[in-house]
Design a protein around this motif. Structure first.
Motif, mmCIF file in Angstrom:
data_model
loop_
_atom_site.group_PDB
_atom_site.id
_atom_site.type_symbol
_atom_site.label_atom_id
_atom_site.label_comp_id
_atom_site.label_asym_id
_atom_site.label_seq_id
_atom_site.Cartn_x
_atom_site.Cartn_y
_atom_site.Cartn_z
ATOM 1 N N ALA A 151 39.203 47.915 30.394
ATOM 2 C CA ALA A 151 39.341 46.615 29.735
ATOM 3 C C ALA A 151 37.965 46.126 29.295
ATOM 4 C CB ALA A 151 40.000 45.606 30.675
ATOM 5 N N ASP A 152 37.683 46.202 27.998
ATOM 6 C CA ASP A 152 36.374 45.782 27.511
ATOM 7 C C ASP A 152 36.387 44.295 27.157
ATOM 8 O OD1 ASP A 152 37.744 45.612 25.101
ATOM 9 O OD2 ASP A 152 36.857 47.449 24.276
ATOM 10 N N GLU A 153 35.244 43.785 26.740
ATOM 11 C CA GLU A 153 35.128 42.355 26.453
ATOM 12 C C GLU A 153 36.025 41.937 25.298
ATOM 13 O OE1 GLU A 153 31.331 40.607 26.123
ATOM 14 O OE2 GLU A 153 30.557 41.441 28.001
ATOM 15 N N ALA A 154 36.149 42.804 24.296
ATOM 16 C CA ALA A 154 36.990 42.464 23.141
ATOM 17 C C ALA A 154 38.443 42.256 23.569
ATOM 18 C CB ALA A 154 36.894 43.561 22.083
ATOM 19 N N ARG A 212 45.046 30.532 38.452
ATOM 20 C CA ARG A 212 45.890 31.543 39.092
ATOM 21 C C ARG A 212 45.539 32.929 38.546
ATOM 22 N NH1 ARG A 212 50.728 31.134 41.842
ATOM 23 N NH2 ARG A 212 51.948 33.062 41.941
ATOM 24 N N LEU A 213 45.329 33.012 37.245
ATOM 25 C CA LEU A 213 44.931 34.285 36.647
ATOM 26 C C LEU A 213 43.582 34.736 37.193
ATOM 27 C CD1 LEU A 213 45.262 36.591 34.643
ATOM 28 C CD2 LEU A 213 44.272 35.108 32.876
ATOM 29 N N GLU A 214 42.663 33.808 37.352
ATOM 30 C CA GLU A 214 41.347 34.155 37.879
ATOM 31 C C GLU A 214 41.451 34.783 39.263
ATOM 32 O OE1 GLU A 214 36.928 32.110 38.190
ATOM 33 O OE2 GLU A 214 38.694 30.822 38.322
ATOM 34 N N ARG A 215 42.283 34.215 40.120
ATOM 35 C CA ARG A 215 42.464 34.768 41.465
ATOM 36 C C ARG A 215 43.049 36.180 41.392
ATOM 37 N NH1 ARG A 215 44.252 29.421 42.329
ATOM 38 N NH2 ARG A 215 46.454 30.064 42.271
ATOM 39 N N SER A 216 43.938 36.381 40.440
ATOM 40 C CA SER A 216 44.537 37.707 40.278
ATOM 41 C C SER A 216 43.507 38.720 39.798
ATOM 42 C CB SER A 216 45.709 37.632 39.283
ATOM 43 O OG SER A 216 46.194 38.917 38.987
ATOM 44 N N LEU A 217 42.689 38.340 38.847
ATOM 45 C CA LEU A 217 41.697 39.268 38.290
ATOM 46 C C LEU A 217 40.719 39.752 39.360
ATOM 47 C CD1 LEU A 217 40.867 37.485 34.908
ATOM 48 C CD2 LEU A 217 42.319 39.489 35.246
ATOM 49 N N LEU A 218 40.396 38.890 40.296
ATOM 50 C CA LEU A 218 39.449 39.258 41.351
ATOM 51 C C LEU A 218 39.993 40.348 42.268
ATOM 52 C CD1 LEU A 218 38.043 35.726 42.273
ATOM 53 C CD2 LEU A 218 36.846 37.580 41.086
ATOM 54 N N PHE A 220 41.430 42.992 41.133
ATOM 55 C CA PHE A 220 41.342 44.263 40.413
ATOM 56 C C PHE A 220 39.963 44.540 39.836
ATOM 57 C CE2 PHE A 220 45.664 42.563 40.011
ATOM 58 C CZ PHE A 220 46.372 43.570 40.640
ATOM 59 N N SER A 221 39.072 43.573 39.934
ATOM 60 C CA SER A 221 37.724 43.762 39.395
ATOM 61 C C SER A 221 36.718 42.984 40.236
ATOM 62 C CB SER A 221 37.659 43.290 37.940
ATOM 63 O OG SER A 221 36.337 43.337 37.449
ATOM 64 N N ASN A 222 35.570 43.586 40.449
ATOM 65 C CA ASN A 222 34.514 42.910 41.204
ATOM 66 C C ASN A 222 33.717 41.953 40.336
ATOM 67 O OD1 ASN A 222 35.092 44.295 43.622
ATOM 68 N ND2 ASN A 222 33.888 46.068 42.957
ATOM 69 N N ASP A 223 33.910 42.047 39.025
ATOM 70 C CA ASP A 223 33.176 41.199 38.096
ATOM 71 C C ASP A 223 33.932 39.900 37.826
ATOM 72 O OD1 ASP A 223 31.211 43.182 37.800
ATOM 73 O OD2 ASP A 223 32.410 44.183 36.262
ATOM 74 N N SER A 224 33.186 38.872 37.454
ATOM 75 C CA SER A 224 33.794 37.611 37.057
ATOM 76 C C SER A 224 34.183 37.716 35.585
ATOM 77 C CB SER A 224 32.819 36.449 37.272
ATOM 78 O OG SER A 224 33.405 35.232 36.861
#
Length: 235
Positions: A151-154, A212-218, A220-224
């Protein structure tokens, strides 16, 4: 999109007549259509998705696959019953509400799966239900892409832009997470699983969705990643 209701004894089927036109040569609009046995006997189950209820991928026609998702409870309520819900009327069932909401968003051109049909089976004061939607061909969950560093920035900015479109339309997605965002082979994001979601006027719920999405992303990824998503949000 032409929604129609079919009543069969204690069962109600709400369906999109247009979506079913091509499939009716092989499949009849009947309660059996919403059971795994029906598709397994015909050798038309081509896969399944993880999660509560185990959604099945179905080869409905030679050119189109469907997703069959039974409604299942989670949390404390599941200890009482995993698949029964209190009956308060057909239009208040989770299946009817989700199909109508999905159809309304689909008609606006928003990236949701095309709804096919839902079936509600009333059992006295309770009911069971299942939903069928068209499968997004070749799509992967954002969660899977994050785990595999794909998943890239774009893409993340496109996710932000997509969420802005849904929020502008008033959709409060109560379970916004990285598994409910799919990405098709062209890189376009889609939003799925609208169970218990609703249309609302702008408010604090929009920020609650994103948190809620932010908590989910954490998970699967160590990055913010939210700052990147916010750059696409609103554009």
């Amino acid at each position: 999109m032409r929604l129609a209701t079919l009543r069969q004894k204690n069962r109600l089927i709400l369906h999109d007549a247009d979506s079913l036109c091509d499939a009716l040569g092989t499949h009849q609009v009947a309660p059996a259509l919403f059971t795994s046995d029906y598709w397994r006997e015909r050798g038309l189950i081509v896969g399944e998705a993880p999660g509560r209820g185990r959604s099945l991928f179905l080869q409905a026609t030679p050119t189109e696959q469907w997703v069959l998702r039974p409604y299942r409870r989670g949390g404390m309520a599941a200890k009482l019953s995993q698949k029964r819900y209190l009956w308060t009327g057909a239009e208040r069932t989770r299946a009817f509400r989700e199909l109508r909401l999905t159809a309304a968003l689909f008609e606006q051109g928003l990236p949701v799966p095309r709804p096919v049909a839902c079936c509600v089976n009333r059992c006295g004061l309770t009911y069971e239900a299942a939903l069928i939607t068209v499968r997004i061909a070749g799509a992967n969950a954002l969660a899977e892409l994050l785990v595999n560093d794909l998943a890239d920035e774009a893409l993340l900015q496109r996710v932000g832009s997509m969420l802005w479109r849904f929020h502008r339309a008033g959709l409060d997605h109560v379970d916004l997470n990285a598994r409910n965002i799919l990405v098709d082979p062209s890189g376009a994001p889609w939003l799925i699983d609208l169970d218990r979601c609703r249309l609302r006027t702008p408010g604090k719920w929009q920020e609650a969705n994103l948190k809620r999405l932010e908590r989910s992303l954490l998970k699967f990824s160590n990055d913010s990643l939210m700052p990147i998503i916010y750059r696409g949000y609103g554009s």
